[in-house]
Design an enzyme around this catalytic site. Structure first.
Site, PDB file in Angstrom:
ATOM      1  CE  LYS A 141     -12.844  -1.010  20.360  1.00  0.00           C
ATOM      2  NZ  LYS A 141     -14.248  -0.636  20.326  1.00  0.00           N
TER       3      LYS A 141
ATOM      4  CE  LYS B   3     -10.501  -1.819  27.565  1.00  0.00           C
ATOM      5  NZ  LYS B   3     -11.618  -1.046  27.255  1.00  0.00           N
TER       6      LYS B   3
ATOM      7  CE  LYS C   3     -18.905  -3.720  26.543  1.00  0.00           C
ATOM      8  NZ  LYS C   3     -18.171  -3.062  25.477  1.00  0.00           N
TER       9      LYS C   3
HETATM   10  P1  TYM Z   1     -17.176   0.235  26.554  1.00  0.00           P
HETATM   11  O1  TYM Z   1     -18.401  -0.351  25.968  1.00  0.00           O
HETATM   12  O2  TYM Z   1     -15.851  -0.269  26.080  1.00  0.00           O
HETATM   13  O3  TYM Z   1     -17.193   0.089  28.123  1.00  0.00           O
HETATM   14  C1  TYM Z   1     -18.316   0.472  28.885  1.00  0.00           C
HETATM   15  C2  TYM Z   1     -17.879   1.085  30.192  1.00  0.00           C
HETATM   16  O4  TYM Z   1     -17.118   0.167  30.975  1.00  0.00           O
HETATM   17  C3  TYM Z   1     -15.868   0.756  31.323  1.00  0.00           C
HETATM   18  N1  TYM Z   1     -14.857  -0.306  31.290  1.00  0.00           N
HETATM   19  C4  TYM Z   1     -14.059  -0.608  32.316  1.00  0.00           C
HETATM   20  N2  TYM Z   1     -13.935  -0.094  33.545  1.00  0.00           N
HETATM   21  C5  TYM Z   1     -13.017  -0.646  34.356  1.00  0.00           C
HETATM   22  N3  TYM Z   1     -12.225  -1.688  33.997  1.00  0.00           N
HETATM   23  C6  TYM Z   1     -12.308  -2.228  32.762  1.00  0.00           C
HETATM   24  N4  TYM Z   1     -11.536  -3.256  32.422  1.00  0.00           N
HETATM   25  C7  TYM Z   1     -13.272  -1.689  31.856  1.00  0.00           C
HETATM   26  N5  TYM Z   1     -13.618  -1.994  30.588  1.00  0.00           N
HETATM   27  C8  TYM Z   1     -14.586  -1.133  30.256  1.00  0.00           C
HETATM   28  C9  TYM Z   1     -15.611   1.802  30.253  1.00  0.00           C
HETATM   29  O5  TYM Z   1     -14.723   2.786  30.703  1.00  0.00           O
HETATM   30  C10 TYM Z   1     -17.003   2.321  30.011  1.00  0.00           C
HETATM   31  O6  TYM Z   1     -17.352   3.275  30.987  1.00  0.00           O
HETATM   32  N6  TYM Z   1     -16.893   4.538  24.077  1.00  0.00           N
HETATM   33  C11 TYM Z   1     -17.518   3.868  25.175  1.00  0.00           C
HETATM   34  C12 TYM Z   1     -19.033   3.786  25.095  1.00  0.00           C
HETATM   35  C13 TYM Z   1     -19.720   5.107  24.917  1.00  0.00           C
HETATM   36  C14 TYM Z   1     -19.919   6.087  25.930  1.00  0.00           C
HETATM   37  C15 TYM Z   1     -20.664   7.124  25.302  1.00  0.00           C
HETATM   38  C16 TYM Z   1     -19.564   6.170  27.275  1.00  0.00           C
HETATM   39  C17 TYM Z   1     -20.288   5.572  23.783  1.00  0.00           C
HETATM   40  N7  TYM Z   1     -20.874   6.779  24.006  1.00  0.00           N
HETATM   41  C18 TYM Z   1     -21.041   8.250  26.014  1.00  0.00           C
HETATM   42  C19 TYM Z   1     -19.946   7.312  27.978  1.00  0.00           C
HETATM   43  C20 TYM Z   1     -20.680   8.349  27.352  1.00  0.00           C
HETATM   44  C21 TYM Z   1     -17.005   2.450  25.230  1.00  0.00           C
HETATM   45  O7  TYM Z   1     -16.529   1.909  24.268  1.00  0.00           O
HETATM   46  O8  TYM Z   1     -17.230   1.822  26.417  1.00  0.00           O
END
Ligand code: TYM
Length: 337
Positions: A116, A198, A201
């Site tokens: 990032k 990857k 979004k």
């Molecule tokens: P974030 O918002 O980037 O993504 C949300 C969830 O989607 C999964 N993910 C993916 N899985 C498979 N393939 C992909 N290309 C892909 N892109 C995203 C991520 O692994 C995630 O599960 N830090 C976290 C958000 C967060 C969180 C938490 C998660 C904040 N507090 C507490 C679990 C528990 C994040 O940025 O996810």
């Protein structure tokens, strides 16, 4: 079994960009399934989203839209707790305490921070650096047993476990040790335009992702443009053929067909067949989600009610953990007012 005796699941998604099939297959699909067997809390982590610059009105709209998409995907607000992170102040409070137990060297190793800061070179703010601590607080606040996430969050989860262990060792057993729950297929869905990275979004190139709200024609067009390779064979080889492997993974995760069965099915056929069929599998999976989404979004009061109910129940639980933490570390409790 009463809900309180079930193991606790916690997970969250940042309200940035467009919720995509990567998020669905890596996380939300498991969330839906785990509601049957766990006491689930699902967050829209709006405070995390502030680590990149947001347009306030868009952020506000997107936060509500994400809640509606959770419900549309099958999260049942009667059974699970849906929470807007900023509605429960203990997240930020616990994060402060945990930041005093986290080493700079640990944060420096986080690959998401490195990625990032490269992508947002003009805005490498302190929040981006300390972000994994807030995530640890999200998890530990609710004494979560399991955290269903995609593979990219594994490193953050390991840090949360290290912080929990350190606290427990220093101040006696306080936090439950959370376990990652990562799916076998779909843990890492790749970008359609650059299958070596990857699917994200918040990618500015919308052709790289399939949003949950993409209409059928858009899905077909994006699949047609998906990057593959110059060979002809449809075979699962993520190293040599990442684009084709990614399409097979998406197909398999959504259709339930195994990868070997799909390889046999597509043997001798053209890449265009794989792309067309994968597009249709995606369209069919998204259709019911989009129908429910429109219904949920039509009544904002219902959405606000879901959040009010979620905040109330989460607040009670979060307050219990934070009071315990404050007591254990030696802070003087406030006198009753
Ligand atoms: P974030 O918002 O980037 O993504 C949300 C969830 O989607 C999964 N993910 C993916 N899985 C498979 N393939 C992909 N290309 C892909 N892109 C995203 C991520 O692994 C995630 O599960 N830090 C976290 C958000 C967060 C969180 C938490 C998660 C904040 N507090 C507490 C679990 C528990 C994040 O940025 O996810």
């Amino acid at each position: 079994m009463s809900k309180s005796s079930l193991p606790v699941v916690l997970s969250g998604i940042q309200p940035s960009g467009h919720l995509c099939i990567g998020n669905y297959l890596g996380a939300i699909k498991n969330w839906v399934a785990m509601q049957e067997t766990h006491d689930c809390i699902f967050l829209v982590v709006d405070l995390h989203a502030l680590t990149v610059q947001q347009v306030p009105a868009e952020l506000r709209r997107r936060c509500l839209s994400f809640v509606a998409q959770y419900v549309a995907c099958g999260i049942d607000p009667e059974r699970s707790t849906i929470v807007m992170q900023s509605h429960v102040p203990q997240h930020a409070e616990l994060a402060w305490v945990l930041s005093t137990l986290t080493y700079m060297g640990e944060l420096n190793r986080m690959t998401q921070f490195k990625d990032k800061s490269q992508r947002h070179a003009s805005n490498i703010n302190a929040g981006l650096f300390t972000y994994p601590i807030l995530m640890a607080a999200d998890i530990l606040l609710y004494q979560a047993n399991a955290v269903p996430v995609g593979a990219d969050q594994k490193q953050h989860l390991e840090l949360a476990r290290d912080i929990a262990g350190r606290f427990n060792q220093r101040y006696s057993e306080t936090f439950t040790m959370p376990e990652p729950f990562i799916p076998g297929t779909g843990a890492r869905i790749m970008s359609l335009q650059d299958p070596s990275s990857k699917m994200s979004k918040s990618d500015e190139n919308l052709n790289s992702l399939i949003a949950l709200l993409d209409k059928p024609d858009v899905v077909r067009a994006k699949l047609r443009r998906a990057v593959t390779d110059s060979e002809k064979e449809i075979r699962f080889d993520p190293e040599k053929k990442p684009g084709v492997a990614n399409l097979l993974t998406i197909h398999s995760a959504l259709s339930g067909e195994s990868i070997p069965a799909l390889e046999a099915h597509f043997a001798g056929r053209l890449y265009s067949a794989l792309k067309e069929e994968t597009a249709e599998v995606i369209i069919e999976a998204l259709r019911p989600i989009q129908t429910r989404y429109d219904a949920v979004m039509a009544d904002k009061k219902v959405l606000e009610g879901i959040l009010a109910q979620g905040a109330e129940s989460a607040y009670r639980r979060a307050r219990r953990t934070l009071s315990k933490v404050y007591r254990k570390i030696g802070l003087v409790p406030p006198a009753a007012r």
